[in-house]
Design a protein around this motif. Structure first.
Motif, PDB file in Angstrom:
ATOM      1  N   GLU A   1       3.160  -6.054   3.769  1.00 45.94           N
ATOM      2  CA  GLU A   1       1.828  -6.418   3.278  1.00 45.94           C
ATOM      3  C   GLU A   1       0.936  -5.171   3.226  1.00 45.94           C
ATOM      4  N   GLY A   2       0.301  -4.939   2.057  1.00 43.30           N
ATOM      5  CA  GLY A   2      -0.546  -3.764   1.874  1.00 43.30           C
ATOM      6  C   GLY A   2       0.181  -2.569   1.303  1.00 43.30           C
TER       7      GLY A   2
ATOM      8  N   ARG B   1      -0.097  -3.798  -5.204  1.00 41.44           N
ATOM      9  CA  ARG B   1      -0.436  -3.727  -3.776  1.00 41.44           C
ATOM     10  C   ARG B   1      -0.075  -5.092  -3.187  1.00 41.44           C
TER      11      ARG B   1
ATOM     12  N   SER C   1       0.306  -8.433  -1.434  1.00 43.86           N
ATOM     13  CA  SER C   1      -0.523  -9.338  -0.632  1.00 43.86           C
ATOM     14  C   SER C   1       0.380 -10.218   0.220  1.00 43.86           C
TER      15      SER C   1
ATOM     16  N   ASP D   1       0.713 -13.384  -0.090  1.00 48.39           N
ATOM     17  CA  ASP D   1       1.387 -14.307  -0.991  1.00 48.39           C
ATOM     18  C   ASP D   1       2.560 -13.610  -1.697  1.00 48.39           C
ATOM     19  N   ASP D   2       2.362 -12.336  -2.079  1.00 49.86           N
ATOM     20  CA  ASP D   2       3.452 -11.589  -2.712  1.00 49.86           C
ATOM     21  C   ASP D   2       4.645 -11.472  -1.751  1.00 49.86           C
TER      22      ASP D   2
END
Length: 345
Positions: free
Chosen positions: A12-13, A32, A34, A36-37
């Motif tokens: 994440e990030g 970038r 997230s 959810d990604d």
């Protein structure tokens, strides 16, 4: 920036290095990630991704490109939006593009991840034409490097645009027996096409005999003009030839004869009543680029041109040959010779 395989638990990030096709759409390179990604990647059975993790002070590719692009803009050049680590820069008015090689080289030496590419020096450009592009190579670069680039171009511009001004030109064409009017008509059309980018026009044209007295009279009869162009029926090969002699006889001066640009060698630069007079080389009857364009465009952009300027045009001055020249640099092969070569192989 830390680049490499990243476990989803730590992703994440992070910035995705390669696009990923998923059941629910696609994650593009440069995303970038997230929460959810990361969840979508986990659903797809992906355990790790190749990504970049920013370190303190790093800027993403778009942030870096946008900052440098904004610093480069100005002096007739605007910056576009940042995307995929790139910002393009565009001419606002039509004009001549004037890069500073020292600044461009210095910017490109700051960090391998920061690049700036531009058009060549004195390139003529139309309004809205791209003149340069900033490209950030990795997904992120150190902010300190971006700051150095911004300070560099703040202290000394990397480029500027010299805008064209709409000028009123006078055209004189000399004639010898056997010269067809269609040749002179074609020369005028080619000249008008050259002037179109700057919005300049031919306000007056005179055709006269190719001798000193007739050309002197034509120069003296001309009305007001910002620049005078003289196309001779015979090329200027000496300071005592018809065109330079007529300029001097009319009260003007010849500043320079000849130039190290080919096609375009037989150009004359002079002055009459404080305004430029160009004796055009024969190749300028063709619409193809030649040394005449290099000098004319500078004058149309209100840039002074001296004999020293012309003498420094040799590097890069070997231009594409114009097939219609009476004496090309290399003799064109005869049809029988080219046919023979084709037959051989």
């Amino acid at each position: 920036m830390i680049f490499g395989d990243v476990a989803l638990a730590d992703a994440e990030g992070a910035i995705l290095a390669h696009s990923k096709a998923l059941d629910r759409g696609r994650l593009k390179k440069g995303t970038r990630l997230s929460a959810d990604d990361v969840a979508r990647l986990r659903e797809a059975g992906i355990a790790t991704v190749v990504a970049a993790r920013l370190e303190p002070g790093d800027l993403t590719e778009d942030e870096a490109a946008a900052a440098i692009g904004a610093a480069l803009a100005g002096a007739g050049v605007r910056a576009g939006a940042a995307a995929t680590g790139r910002v393009n820069l565009f001419a606002e008015p039509a004009g001549l593009f004037l890069p500073d090689r020292g600044v461009v080289d210095a910017l490109n030496a700051i960090d391998p991840g920061i690049t700036l590419a531009t058009l060549a020096e004195h390139a003529p450009v139309g309004a809205g034409q791209m003149v340069a592009t900033v490209k950030i190579i990795p997904l992120a670069v150190p902010g300190a490097a971006v700051d150095r680039a911004v300070r560099l171009v703040a202290d000394r511009a990397a480029f500027r645009l010299a805008p064209f001004a709409a000028r009123r030109l006078a055209l004189i064409q000399t004639e010898l027996p056997g010269v067809k009017p269609s040749v002179l008509d074609k020369t005028r059309r080619a000249t008008e096409a050259r002037l179109a980018l700057s919005g300049s026009t031919i306000g007056e044209e005179i055709r006269c005999a190719h001798d000193t007295a007739a050309l002197k009279d034509a120069l003296e009869r001309l009305g007001p003009a910002d620049i005078t162009l003289v196309f001779g029926a015979s090329a200027v090969i000496d300071a005592g030839d018809v065109i330079p002699a007529a300029i001097v006889a009319a009260g003007g001066a010849v500043d320079h004869l000849g130039m190290p640009v080919d096609p375009g060698n037989l150009l004359l630069l002079g002055r009459l009543e404080g305004r430029p007079v160009l004796g055009a080389p024969g190749c300028a009857r063709s619409p193809k680029e030649n040394g005449f364009d290099w000098v004319l465009n500078r004058l149309l952009a209100d840039l002074a041109v001296s004999g020293e300027d012309i003498r420094r045009m040799g590097v890069g001055g070997l231009l594409m040959e114009i097939a219609s020249r009476p004496q090309p640099r290399e003799a064109l092969p005869k049809k029988s010779e080219t046919q023979g070569a084709a037959d051989v192989g």
